[in-house]
Design an enzyme around this catalytic site. Structure first.
Site: not given
Lengths: 616, 298
Positions: A18-19, A92, A458, A527
């Site tokens: 019943g939330k 719930g 660069g 890399s």
């Protein structure tokens, strides 16, 4: 400006207890619904021949109405004379435990709803346990659907007793148990006539009796560094350490220590936009400060105040945790540890015990299943700074990332020694010159500076210029250029994944030899993979800097200093990084040199500066 | 030493700044949507707070071509004043083919899908042209950057509409911009989902906990410039929510400035009326924005 308190509260409990009805009633009774909303829903119920329910107010999503259960955390707002509330309805159903965690973690207080006709169920206990793990101390229990048990006080008392006993075992003392019937509205906002035996607070009064969590000014200062900003647009030369204060306070002139690095400086100024710069920052402030010395710090460190209790710095620790991942938590897998703003690779070393959240039984096995709670020991890749939960709550919390998902949360209980790690970092060998001795004798400290970025970004230009500047300062330095390595040491390697990995391994090991000899090794290589860069870092240990030389593909293509892009476009090269082979942008580089935004001279200065700081 | 008490606007501000900084640290390709409305303008202001006067990512505006002209003027004025990386995208094909509601060829909802949802999706992914404001000339030029954005900051608030109350602060969207409401990642303790599979992206919602009233209170406190359309110019009407002119109606109101609006929201005529009540497309969507939002509407 009016001042107004706000409190986040969560409503939890088993599915169908019943939330949503409780929340619907709270909204309606406090007159918090937009005009016409209630009527619209009554109307829609009539149209669909359904009896009206207060829970429908929350069912804003269509599919939720069709399933009839709250699947996610829904936020509503209401107001009493005392303050404004943000109310979070947490699902719930056990399947949606991760949503319940999401909702509950934002709350300062919780209402736990129990169906009086069903009593304490497995999920009622589990939710209680989770509230305790999440650190929610203010809890009230609503024994709902009292109408279904004829408002029987004895049954109410029995449920209260049973649940109080359970909560006591996990360290929660509920504020109160309230008998309610949310469907009718008994004891929600108004006292009910049908339960004359209950004279205590209504749900609304209980909420108003909760305290807002007070900011912890008196605790040690902790500010996880979110970023170090230097936005040079418009000639802004400030370098600002930015972050939100977790606890304590800090003033201009105070000495700051960053952990895990242990670097120190003093606060020069606090910075602010469209507001006067403060002279002190405190708990919850989203702040920024400049430093007296321009030391190099980065995101992930925790700024602390010298003289106060220092955080733990460790690679191994024990924690209480809850696990939400679909795949079980187990050994032999790389997870990520996120604590404050740190993010580090982590392995599960040992499951100390798995706890059944609903009856507190312990199981002895080496994995943790979804929705379970457990005590485990973990091992990190490199040292992290954290607090243990007995000292500070916020910096003792961490999450576990599995793949792309946040799969678990934990509370740090204890930092553990790791002999193997500690030994590795104390380099002693009889007769041999150790690193410290060498440094003392030569006056030089070696360093690996790993420049990564697209071809044409660069890297080589910056590396060779910085090498020259270092040598001019009588600091031995050497550039290891990717192309030179390819033509010599790695001439036997091609461009398969395997060969690329080997190429990177050799570059890393070579750089580390230079570093041990006391040189600043400037490695200039595309890399493209984070794993390779992480490997290089793991070889060099602390004397390593990952430098991201940043320029996008279009910029690099237009520069094309080696004519490679043109050659690639003509079909002369395949698997060319950035074009038809991926480049992984560094996740947390020690330095970013943006060669699109900043001049060559600026980038060279910035790198030189960072190297000098790192060596000092 | 006495500590200053943070009020609720301070707390909301601090939380939003924290989220913005986490987003900035976590996404290499980050942008912020700017609808020119009050919410996303507050968001823009918060970004300047978070980054000490700078906005270190592009602002993206989806120009439906039916925006009220004042909105575009205001956008460009602020973009120049703040030195913004300002981008707009547009569904030029749908406009050329007259596949719009004002042309009378499609429904309101389909028009939204064409001019907003679709334009947004392709602008974010970079497969349609993006137009960037040249701060020197004041003109828009096609942006050379076509990279897809992986983090998109949005000004949605939980109190606006039911579906928005379900959002996370960091909310994943899949390749098709779809939002899987039923299976969202957990979010707790100020730790957000910042890892994502290639091809997916995240929407970031720093204003989730703000209400319409908070937004206006903050505009007043910070003295943030807003479009004049929000205020009654003397004919007894004003816009409460800004959109395209064919589908957005002004409301009767005599609020002439920010202060009047705050009073009106707190205790006056608007205290209990839904904010988007002037937006016609919402009603067509069965009372919720859900259908549109699942497809990527903001």
């Amino acid at each position: 400006m009016i001042t107004e308190d706000i409190m986040n509260i969560v409503v939890v409990g088993h599915v169908d207890h019943g939330k949503s009805t409780v929340i619907g009633h709270l909204l309606a009774d406090t007159d918090s619904l937009p005009k016409g909303k209630l009527d619209a829903i009554r109307e829609s119920c009539k149209r669909n021949a359904k009896p009206f329910e207060y829970a429908f107010l929350l069912d804003a999503l269509k599919n939720e109405q069709s399933q009839g259960i709250t699947i996610d955390t829904c936020r509503c707002f209401f107001k009493t004379d005392k303050r404004r509330y943000i109310i979070i309805d947490a699902p719930g159903h056990i399947e949606f435990l991760k949503n319940m965690v999401t909702g509950a973690s934002r709350a300062e207080a919780a209402l736990m709803v129990i169906d009086a006709s069903h009593g304490v169920e497995e999920n009622t206990r589990r939710h209680g346990y989770y509230l305790s793990m999440l650190g929610i101390k203010q809890v009230a229990v609503l024994v709902n659907k009292m109408d279904l048990i004829d408002y029987d006080q004895e049954k109410f008392d029995k449920i209260s007793k049973e649940y109080t006993d359970f909560l006591a075992e996990i360290g929660i003392q509920p504020r109160i148990f309230v008998p309610v019937s949310a469907r009718v509205g008994d004891n929600i906002a108004f006292h009910s006539d049908v339960m004359p035996w209950y004279n205590d607070m209504t749900v609304l009064q209980v909420l108003d009796s909760f305290e807002n969590i007070q900011p912890s000014h008196q605790l040690p200062f902790r500010m996880p560094v979110q970023g170090v900003y230097k936005f040079t647009a418009g000639g802004d030369m400030r370098r600002i350490i930015a972050g939100t204060v977790d606890s304590g306070s800090l003033s201009v002139g105070d000495e700051v220590v960053f952990y895990p690095s242990g670097k120190r400086t003093r606060v020069k100024s606090f910075e602010a936009f469209n507001a006067p710069a403060p002279t002190e920052i405190q708990c919850e402030d989203a702040a920024g400060f400049t430093m007296e010395e321009e030391i190099y710090v980065r995101r992930g460190e925790i700024a602390c105040k010298a003289g106060e209790h220092a955080p733990q710095v460790a690679v191994r620790f024990r924690a209480n945790l809850f696990w939400l991942g679909n795949a079980p938590l187990k050994g032999g897998r790389i997870y990520h540890f996120k604590c404050g703003t740190q993010k580090l690779p982590m392995k599960l070393l040992h499951v100390d015990r798995v706890i059944n959240a609903s009856n507190l039984d312990c199981a002895d096995r080496q994995w943790v299943e979804k929705n379970e709670v457990a005590v485990c020991t973990f091992q990190l890749d490199s040292p992290a700074a954290f607090d243990t939960t007995d000292r500070l709550a916020s910096t003792a919390r961490f999450v576990i990332v599995d793949g792309y998902e946040q799969a678990g949360g934990g509370i740090l209980v204890e930092a553990l020694p790791d002999e193997a790690y500690d030994q590795r970092n104390i380099r002693t060998a009889a007769g041999a010159v150790d690193a410290q001795e060498r440094r003392a004798l030569t006056g030089h400290k070696g360093l690996v500076v790993w420049l990564t970025g697209l071809s044409g970004a660069g890297k080589s230009t910056i590396a060779t210029a910085v090498e020259r500047r270092l040598l001019a300062l009588h600091i031995p330095a050497f550039t290891l250029d990717g192309d030179v390595l390819r033509n010599g040491l790695c001439a036997d390697l091609g461009f398969s994944d395997e060969d690329r990995t080997e190429n990177q391994r050799r570059a890393a090991e070579t750089a580390v030899l230079f570093q041990r000899a006391g040189l600043v090794a400037l490695v200039s290589t595309i890399s493209p993979q984070q794993a390779h860069r992480d490997f290089a870092r793991s070889c060099a240990g602390e004397d390593f800097m990952e430098v991201y030389v940043k320029a996008d593909l279009n910029t690099c293509r237009s520069r094309d200093p080696k004519g490679l892009y043109e050659k690639q476009a003509g079909g002369g090269i395949t698997a060319f990084t950035g074009v038809d082979s991926g480049y992984e942008v560094p996740r947390s580089p020690d330095l970013v040199l943006d060669t699109m935004a900043d001049s060559e001279a600026y980038c060279i200065d910035a790198l030189l500066d960072a190297i000098l700081q790192k060596r000092s | 030493m006495a500590h200053k008490q943070m009020d609720y606007l301070d707390k909301l501000e601090a939380k939003s700044i924290y989220i913005l900084r986490e987003a900035y640290a976590s996404f290499d390709k980050l942008c912020m949507l700017w609808s020119i409305g009050k919410d996303s303008t507050v968001l823009l202001w918060l970004a300047r707070k978070a980054f000490f006067g700078h906005v270190p990512f592009p602002l993206v505006h989806v120009d439906t071509h039916y925006k009220i002209p004042e909105m575009i003027e205001y956008r460009d004025r602020l973009a120049k004043e703040y030195g913004l990386y300002m981008i707009y995208g547009q569904n030029t094909r749908a406009l050329a083919d007259k596949q719009t509601f004002p042309d009378g060829n499609v429904s309101r909802l389909q028009c939204c899908k064409n001019l907003k949802t679709e334009a947004l999706q392709h602008t974010l992914s970079g497969d349609w042209p993006r137009y960037r404001l040249n701060l020197q000339t004041g003109l828009y030029e096609e942006d050379e950057d076509h990279t897809a954005y992986t983090g998109v900051i949005v000004g949605a608030r939980a109190d606006e509409e039911g579906s928005r109350s379900k959002e996370r602060y960091f909310s994943p969207r899949d390749k098709n911009n779809d939002w899987n409401v039923d299976d969202q990642p957990p979010e707790f303790w100020n730790q957000f989902k910042t890892d994502f599979a290639p091809g997916t992206h995240l929407r970031i919602h720093p204003l989730l906990d703000w209400t319409e009233l908070n937004v206006w209170e903050y505009i007043e406190r910070e003295n943030i410039p807003t479009v004049s359309l929000y205020y009654d110019q003397g004919n007894g009407t004003r816009y409460r929510s800004l959109g395209c002119w064919p589908c957005t109606n002004p409301i009767p109101s005599t609020s002439k400035n920010v202060h009047d609006i705050i009073e009106e929201l707190r205790s006056g005529a608007l205290a209990g009326v839904a904010e988007r009540s002037g937006r016609a497309q919402d009603q067509e969507d069965g009372g919720g924005l859900e259908t549109l939002r699942r497809d990527g509407y903001m």
